[in-house]
Design a protein around this motif. Sequence first.
Motif, mmCIF file in Angstrom:
data_model
loop_
_atom_site.group_PDB
_atom_site.id
_atom_site.type_symbol
_atom_site.label_atom_id
_atom_site.label_comp_id
_atom_site.label_asym_id
_atom_site.label_seq_id
_atom_site.Cartn_x
_atom_site.Cartn_y
_atom_site.Cartn_z
ATOM 1 N N TRP A 59 -10.680 -12.550 8.813
ATOM 2 C CA TRP A 59 -9.797 -11.344 8.614
ATOM 3 C C TRP A 59 -8.654 -11.862 7.534
ATOM 4 O O TRP A 59 -7.971 -10.819 7.211
ATOM 5 C CB TRP A 59 -9.332 -10.963 9.850
ATOM 6 N N ARG A 60 -8.018 -13.068 7.755
ATOM 7 C CA ARG A 60 -7.063 -13.370 6.981
ATOM 8 C C ARG A 60 -7.566 -13.119 5.314
ATOM 9 O O ARG A 60 -6.829 -12.935 4.388
ATOM 10 C CB ARG A 60 -6.334 -14.649 7.135
ATOM 11 N N THR A 61 -8.474 -13.746 5.084
ATOM 12 C CA THR A 61 -9.180 -13.636 3.801
ATOM 13 C C THR A 61 -9.447 -12.298 3.322
ATOM 14 O O THR A 61 -8.957 -11.846 2.140
ATOM 15 C CB THR A 61 -10.604 -14.470 3.680
ATOM 16 N N ALA A 62 -10.170 -11.160 4.187
ATOM 17 C CA ALA A 62 -10.078 -10.039 3.766
ATOM 18 C C ALA A 62 -8.830 -9.440 3.566
ATOM 19 O O ALA A 62 -8.639 -8.619 2.331
ATOM 20 C CB ALA A 62 -10.589 -9.215 5.109
ATOM 21 N N VAL A 63 -7.665 -9.641 4.272
ATOM 22 C CA VAL A 63 -6.355 -9.063 3.914
ATOM 23 C C VAL A 63 -5.938 -9.631 2.307
ATOM 24 O O VAL A 63 -5.274 -8.703 1.739
ATOM 25 C CB VAL A 63 -5.509 -9.388 4.976
ATOM 26 N N GLY A 64 -6.003 -11.123 2.470
ATOM 27 C CA GLY A 64 -5.608 -11.479 1.000
ATOM 28 C C GLY A 64 -6.493 -11.138 -0.051
ATOM 29 O O GLY A 64 -5.721 -10.814 -1.237
ATOM 30 N N VAL A 65 -7.680 -10.622 0.077
ATOM 31 C CA VAL A 65 -8.349 -9.872 -1.073
ATOM 32 C C VAL A 65 -7.577 -8.565 -1.578
ATOM 33 O O VAL A 65 -7.482 -8.098 -2.510
ATOM 34 C CB VAL A 65 -9.975 -9.906 -0.724
ATOM 35 N N LEU A 66 -7.565 -7.874 -0.178
ATOM 36 C CA LEU A 66 -6.994 -6.658 -0.416
ATOM 37 C C LEU A 66 -5.292 -6.555 -1.120
ATOM 38 O O LEU A 66 -5.089 -5.802 -1.995
ATOM 39 C CB LEU A 66 -6.979 -6.023 1.070
ATOM 40 N N LEU A 67 -4.772 -7.677 -0.735
ATOM 41 C CA LEU A 67 -3.483 -7.621 -1.355
ATOM 42 C C LEU A 67 -3.532 -7.995 -2.766
ATOM 43 O O LEU A 67 -2.893 -7.425 -3.516
ATOM 44 C CB LEU A 67 -2.512 -8.633 -0.791
ATOM 45 N N LEU A 68 -4.234 -8.870 -3.283
ATOM 46 C CA LEU A 68 -4.390 -9.297 -4.618
ATOM 47 C C LEU A 68 -5.138 -8.165 -5.402
ATOM 48 O O LEU A 68 -4.648 -7.763 -6.567
ATOM 49 C CB LEU A 68 -5.268 -10.652 -4.738
ATOM 50 N N ALA A 69 -6.110 -7.398 -4.836
ATOM 51 C CA ALA A 69 -6.459 -6.395 -5.481
ATOM 52 C C ALA A 69 -5.755 -5.124 -5.767
ATOM 53 O O ALA A 69 -5.686 -4.331 -6.766
ATOM 54 C CB ALA A 69 -7.998 -5.694 -4.489
ATOM 55 N N MET A 70 -4.925 -4.902 -4.710
ATOM 56 C CA MET A 70 -3.775 -3.937 -4.812
ATOM 57 C C MET A 70 -2.859 -4.078 -5.899
ATOM 58 O O MET A 70 -2.438 -3.371 -6.662
ATOM 59 C CB MET A 70 -3.261 -3.493 -3.708
ATOM 60 N N ILE A 71 -2.357 -5.295 -5.984
ATOM 61 C CA ILE A 71 -1.431 -5.930 -7.092
ATOM 62 C C ILE A 71 -1.968 -5.410 -8.269
ATOM 63 O O ILE A 71 -1.275 -5.100 -9.262
ATOM 64 C CB ILE A 71 -1.127 -7.510 -6.933
ATOM 65 N N ARG A 72 -3.306 -6.010 -8.659
ATOM 66 C CA ARG A 72 -3.848 -5.863 -9.896
ATOM 67 C C ARG A 72 -3.990 -4.227 -10.261
ATOM 68 O O ARG A 72 -3.650 -4.082 -11.472
ATOM 69 C CB ARG A 72 -5.196 -6.679 -9.887
ATOM 70 N N PHE B 236 0.794 -1.107 0.001
ATOM 71 C CA PHE B 236 0.139 -0.051 0.141
ATOM 72 C C PHE B 236 0.939 1.340 0.292
ATOM 73 O O PHE B 236 0.691 2.220 -0.780
ATOM 74 C CB PHE B 236 -0.922 0.083 1.060
ATOM 75 N N ILE B 237 1.931 1.353 0.829
ATOM 76 C CA ILE B 237 2.682 2.494 0.966
ATOM 77 C C ILE B 237 3.472 2.587 -0.460
ATOM 78 O O ILE B 237 3.836 3.777 -0.740
ATOM 79 C CB ILE B 237 3.642 2.278 2.174
ATOM 80 N N ALA B 238 4.133 1.463 -0.771
ATOM 81 C CA ALA B 238 4.795 1.352 -2.110
ATOM 82 C C ALA B 238 3.950 2.067 -3.473
ATOM 83 O O ALA B 238 4.424 2.802 -4.171
ATOM 84 C CB ALA B 238 5.416 0.133 -2.497
ATOM 85 N N LEU B 239 2.846 1.592 -3.367
ATOM 86 C CA LEU B 239 1.821 2.143 -4.509
ATOM 87 C C LEU B 239 1.423 3.481 -4.203
ATOM 88 O O LEU B 239 1.331 4.420 -5.285
ATOM 89 C CB LEU B 239 0.431 1.163 -4.648
ATOM 90 N N CYS B 240 1.427 3.893 -3.042
ATOM 91 C CA CYS B 240 1.103 5.354 -2.608
ATOM 92 C C CYS B 240 2.040 6.332 -3.316
ATOM 93 O O CYS B 240 1.820 7.445 -3.781
ATOM 94 C CB CYS B 240 0.994 5.740 -1.399
ATOM 95 N N PHE B 241 3.344 6.053 -3.211
ATOM 96 C CA PHE B 241 4.659 6.666 -3.749
ATOM 97 C C PHE B 241 4.630 6.465 -5.283
ATOM 98 O O PHE B 241 5.115 7.370 -5.874
ATOM 99 C CB PHE B 241 5.709 6.459 -3.012
#
Length: 322
Positions: free
Chosen positions: A271-284, A29-34
């Motif tokens: 909650w792990r699944t929620a974080v996994g969804v967010l991670l993949l969504a941010m990657i895409r 998230f931080i990396a994509l913000c920059f």
Amino acid sequence: MTALSLSPKKAGMAALRDYGIVLSCIALFIALCFASDAFFTQTNLLNILDQWSGVGIAACGITLVLIVSGFDLSIGAIFALGGVVAAKLAMSLGVAPGLLAGCVAGLAVGGINGGLVTLGRINPFIATLATGTMVGGVSLAISAGFLVTVDKDGFDVLGRGQLLGLRYSIWMLVASLVITGLILHRSRFGRYIYAVGGNPEAARLSGIRVGLVQGTTYAVAGLTAAVAGVIAASRVSTGQADAGGFNFLFDVYSAVIVGGTSVSGGEGAIWRTAVGVLLLAMIRNGFNLLGISTVYQSILLGAIILAAVSLDVWSRARTTAS
């Protein structure tokens, strides 16, 4: 057993499995913000949640299936069936009955999957592969191979409407996470799910109806996949027999596995699944904003999934050995 009661080595491995995904998500998230000025904007972040809401909703059901040591390959076909049934019946019965029928269709198929696995004692891979193929054929038969377009007012509200500035799809994602999270972590049934996934024979000897628990998780998975399909159909006012498919199946399982739910059963969390969804969504989303080829997206996602599964297997082996 809590982390405090574990040896330092076991506690470290448990922390890595539990919170490594969180740290990875924060770092990305931080990396994509920059890296992109467009990433950290309200419009983009809400679009990410909206576009991945269907995957997140279906992932809630698959989390339960994996924890109970099951597997469901039919969710892509159920996703399409939910949308086709909703669109088809909305034209003849009305919008509300059509949307409801799409969800019920998924619940019914999920129940059939559960019955085949538990009562029929068919391997879940084979059973759900077969039902997925059959459901795909049913969707094609219902739609006659064409797009099922809905021109009735109100059908697109579920996919495009908003409440308090957020799409209904996002609210439904939040509701799915909360409801399944409470079931899994705050109810007796949730404890049964973990018990069955960890040791089905011990659970049976304890008086738990193992078959009923397993079958119910498949029914929930079918329902959540169909809800995702109904939302997708509502978003474009069209039901498609070829919607979902492998890409939807891949995204759902990727999110759940990357999130840390064990493919061996007995371990996992919403909650792990929620974080996994967010991670993949941010990657895409990040790859698209940065103009990186989809080929490299596939390579990276495959590597992440392999790393997540390898970590699960390695940590289990180390814990058992020590």
